[in-house]
Each structure stands twice: as structure tokens, then as C-alpha cells.
Scaffold this active site. Structure first.
Site, PDB file in Angstrom:
ATOM      1  N   GLY A  44      35.885  41.410   1.714  1.00 18.27           N
ATOM      2  CA  GLY A  44      37.168  41.235   2.374  1.00 18.27           C
ATOM      3  C   GLY A  44      37.487  39.843   2.865  1.00 18.27           C
ATOM      4  O   GLY A  44      38.536  39.638   3.481  1.00 18.27           O
ATOM      5  N   CYS A  87      32.179  33.816  -9.117  1.00 19.77           N
ATOM      6  CA  CYS A  87      31.201  32.942  -8.444  1.00 19.77           C
ATOM      7  C   CYS A  87      30.084  32.627  -9.436  1.00 19.77           C
ATOM      8  O   CYS A  87      28.909  32.677  -9.111  1.00 19.77           O
ATOM      9  CB  CYS A  87      30.677  33.585  -7.168  1.00 19.77           C
ATOM     10  SG  CYS A  87      29.990  35.245  -7.375  1.00 19.77           S
TER      11      CYS A  87
END
Length: 419
Positions: A256, A372
Site C-alpha cells: 500500500g 522492482c
């Protein structure tokens, strides 16, 4: 139940060995392995787990030369690897480490490997100089990364691969994101300085700490004034930058951080999705602390029939699952759990997500593809294949961040859907 004192090094070595053994058996640190450790000992255990896994390639190389034959008992092998890491990083206390490792071995398998642990570690102390020299001469052991991983980096970044590897073997930096709904970055920086915490500005809302601290030391952390987030991860909200009032989808939202950053930048109608209920609860907890609101739903973003109501989105964040090769210093188990074939598996899943999410984006809207990872097949290669399939996709911005002392490794590509 261990008989060792919670504040003893022996207890920390024992618990770290058990966690490392679970990783060697295929579990991920993300499965909450550290959460099973008593909170009193958790910081010490975490240091040993993360450090020994970052240095696994080095430790495994040396252990193979200290043992006459392979050690098939995972917890004892893991205990030796954790102890070797501790000896190398705390040379002033080597004999204490050996003694405490022997005490820890006494808690495993009836203590029958105490003598082996003692003998192997004392033999290491006698041969340490020769073993360190042998590590330096072995490319894989010295790099502390699997050989296939090194080959990927060398092919993709011939001038930078050694720097990427070095960054991956270091403890990660700690970055903060100031909640601009509550305060300004400069005002919060002053508060950090007053609390004796050294930091410097990064990006529009970020701060890079000179040294990591516990979140309880951060002024008004519980009240939502600031979040822990890598400066590289903060680029997502900065690049997508939906306008006020936009209908926005965060398709793979947990935990989040990027969801919250988007909401901190302005009012919007935001839907956050994630596959697992536990991960969605974490999104909701983060939003509650920051006093932000969004609709959070458990759903597979690639299965549109399960969640999409047919109304198009103005902006979509597709922070897709990936190998995490750009954040390996934060996830050191990934180096040893991943296999080279996983790159293709992740790339196939990413393509399915991209193709699905493209359908929910309105003409003229923008989708930010994010990973990532530093592996090209998941990044630039993925985008090139997507544009071949979707000729109405126009790349607006692309950047590959490589891991540095300031931020982790990320890839971003902002795509506009031609009307």
C-alpha cells in the site's frame, strides 16, 4: 521450547538458523518467518538472518571447504552459516560466537552436533586467512550471487554489473515519504533534526536517512505524518501523477505504499486490488494510519470479470509481480530461492496483467508499468513486446533505476493510450 535466554546470542543464533533452514527448504521471508520469533529477540535475529542470507554465497563456499562431506542436516548447516557470518562481522568476539553457537547446537537434535559445530568453527578460525583469500579468487563466492544471476547482470549492464552486485550485498538504506497532506517535507526534516535523526531531501516528498532508525523514533509516525518508503519506489506516484478527481486503479497494491502516495498527492477515486485478503488488510491498515481512503478489494487484476464494472479508469498503476532483483538487499532470500527459469515465468504473468489492464484504461488515459527488477526481460523487453501487441500504446517516459546507496532498483514505463 528453547531453554536459552531470550537476550542471549545463543538464542539469536538458534532462531536465525531455524529461519535460514526454512528458506533453504523453499519458504520466503515474506511468509512471516521472523514474526514467529519473540519480539525481545527479533532485532538480533533479523540482523543475523538478513546478513547471513546476503552473505550465503560466501559462507557456503567456505563451509564446503571446512566439511569433509556435505552436511545434510539443514538446521545445523544453517547454524554454521549464521555463526560464520557473525564471526566475520564481529571479529572482536569470535570466541564468544563459537561458544554461543555450541550452546545453540545443544538445542538441536538432542545436542549430538555440538562437537561438530565447535570443531568446524574453530577450524575456520585457524584457516580464516586462507579461506578469505580463496573466496576472493572465486567469482561467484566473491559476488555472493548465483552464477546465472551474475550472467544476467553482466550481459545487461557490462559497465555497471559490479556496482549492482556490491549494492545487493549491503544493508539497504532507509527512506521516508512525508505525508504532504499533513506537513511539508522541509518542516518534517526540521523535526527529524530536532530528534537527532540525520536526513536529506530526495524527490518531491522523500527523505533519505543517514542511518536506519526504528519507526517509533520518527515524529508522529503513528499519526500518519510519514511513511517508510524507498525513494525509488516514490517515483511511481510522481510519474503517474493523476489529476485531481481522477478515477485511478492500483492493480497490485499491497502493501500500500504507492497507493497511499497517490492519495497523499490529491483527491481521487482510487480502487486498490490485491490477490490475498491478508495483503489487502495491510493496505487498509496503512491507509488508516495515514487517514486516507480508497476502495480495497481482493481480486486478481488480470481476471476482469471478477472485479471490473466496465467503467474505464483515467490512470492505472501496474506494479507487477517480478523477480525482485532490484531489491535483493531487502529480500536476500530471493537470490537463493529464484531460478533462472523464473524470469520467463514472471515475464509471462506480467504480459497477461498488462494486456488485461490495458482494456480498463480509457482512451487518452495513462498506465504506469512498474517493477522492482533490473532484468531486461521484465522491463524494457516486456514493454517492447507489449507495444508490438498494442500499437495504440505510446511510451511517454521510461527509466531504469539501478540500486545505489540512496535507492533500490526499479523500472518504470509510462504509457498513454491513444484515442
Amino acid at each position: 521450547m528453547s531453554r536459552l535466554p531470550l537476550n542471549s546470542l545463543a538464542y539469536a543464533l538458534l532462531q536465525a538458523a531455524r529461519i535460514d533452514a526454512a528458506v533453504f527448504a523453499g519458504q520466503s521471508l515474506a511468509d512471516g518467518l521472523l514474526g514467529r520469533v519473540d519480539p525481545v529477540a527479533r532485532p538480533a535475529v533479523q540482523d543475523l538472518v538478513y546478513g547471513s542470507l546476503r552473505a550465503y554465497g560466501r559462507g557456503d563456499f567456505m563451509l564446503s571447504r571446512l566439511l569433509e562431506r556435505p552436511l545434510v542436516v539443514d538446521e545445523i548447516r544453517a547454524l554454521l552459516l549464521v555463526a560464520l557470518y557473525r564471526i566475520e562481522t564481529r571479529p572482536e568476539a569470535v570466541h564468544t560466537v563459537v561458544d554461543q553457537a555450541v550452546f545453540a547446537a545443544g538445542e538441536l537434535l538432542g545436542g549430538k552436533f555440538r562437537g561438530l559445530v565447535n570443531g568446524v568453527l574453530r577450524n575456520f578460525l585457524r584457516q580464516q586467512d586462507a579461506l578469505v583469500a580463496a573466496v576472493a579468487a572465486d567469482p561467484v563466492a566473491a559476488a555472493q550471487h548465483p552464477d546465472w544471476w551474475l550472467a544476467q547482470l553482466q550481459a545487461a549492464y557490462p559497465a555497471d554489473w559490479q556496482r549492482i552486485v556490491a549494492a545487493g550485498n549491503q544493508p539497504p538504506p532507509m527512506g521516508l515519504r512525508v505525508n504532504l497532506r499533513q506537513t511539508t517535507r522541509d518542516a518534517y526534516l526540521v523535526r527529524l533534526q530536532a530528534a537527532g535523526i540525520e536526513a536529506r531531501p530526495v524527490g518531491e516528498a522523500g527523505l533519505a536517512l543517514a542511518r536506519p532508525v526504528v519507526v517509533e523514533a520518527l515524529p508522529d509516525f503513528a499519526q500518519g505524518a510519514v511513511s517508510v518508503q524507498d525513494p525509488g519506489a516514490q517515483r511511481a506516484a510522481e510519474l503517474l501523477a493523476p489529476s485531481a478527481g481522477s478515477r485511478v486503479l492500483d492493480a497490485c497494491a499491497a502493501p500500500g505504499g504507492k497507493t497511499a502516495h497517490l492519495l497523499e498527492r490529491g483527491e481521487m477515486d482510487l480502487l486498490a486490488l490485491d490477490l490475498k485478503a491478508a495483503r489487502c488488510r495491510r493496505v487498509e491498515e496503512n491507509l488508516a494510519r495515514l487517514q486516507l481512503q480508497a476502495e480495497v478489494r481482493v481480486a486478481d487484476c488480470a481476471q476482469l470479470a471478477g472485479w471490473w464494472d466496465g467503467r474505464p479508469f483515467d490512470a492505472v498503476l501496474a506494479d507487477v509481480p517480478c523477480t525482485a532483483s532490484g531489491v535483493v538487499r531487502r529480500n536476500p532470500d530471493a537470490k537463493w530461492l529464484r531460478r533462472e527459469a523464473d524470469i520467463a515465468s514472471f515475464a509471462a504473468a506480467q504480459a497477461r496483467i498488462l494486456d488485461a489492464l490495458w482494456q480498463v484504461l480509457r482512451p487518452g488515459g495513462k498506465l504506469l508499468y512498474a517493477t522492482c527488477s533490473v532484468f531486461p526481460a521484465e522491463n524494457g523487453g516486456q514493454i517492447a513486446r507489449f507495444i508490438e501487441r498494442q500499437p495504440q500504446a505510446r511510451p511517454c517516459h521510461e527509466e531504469q533505476l539501478l540500486p545505489t546507496a540512496e535507492h533500490d532498483g526499479f523500472f518504470y514505463c509510462l504509457l498513454e493510450k491513444r484515442a
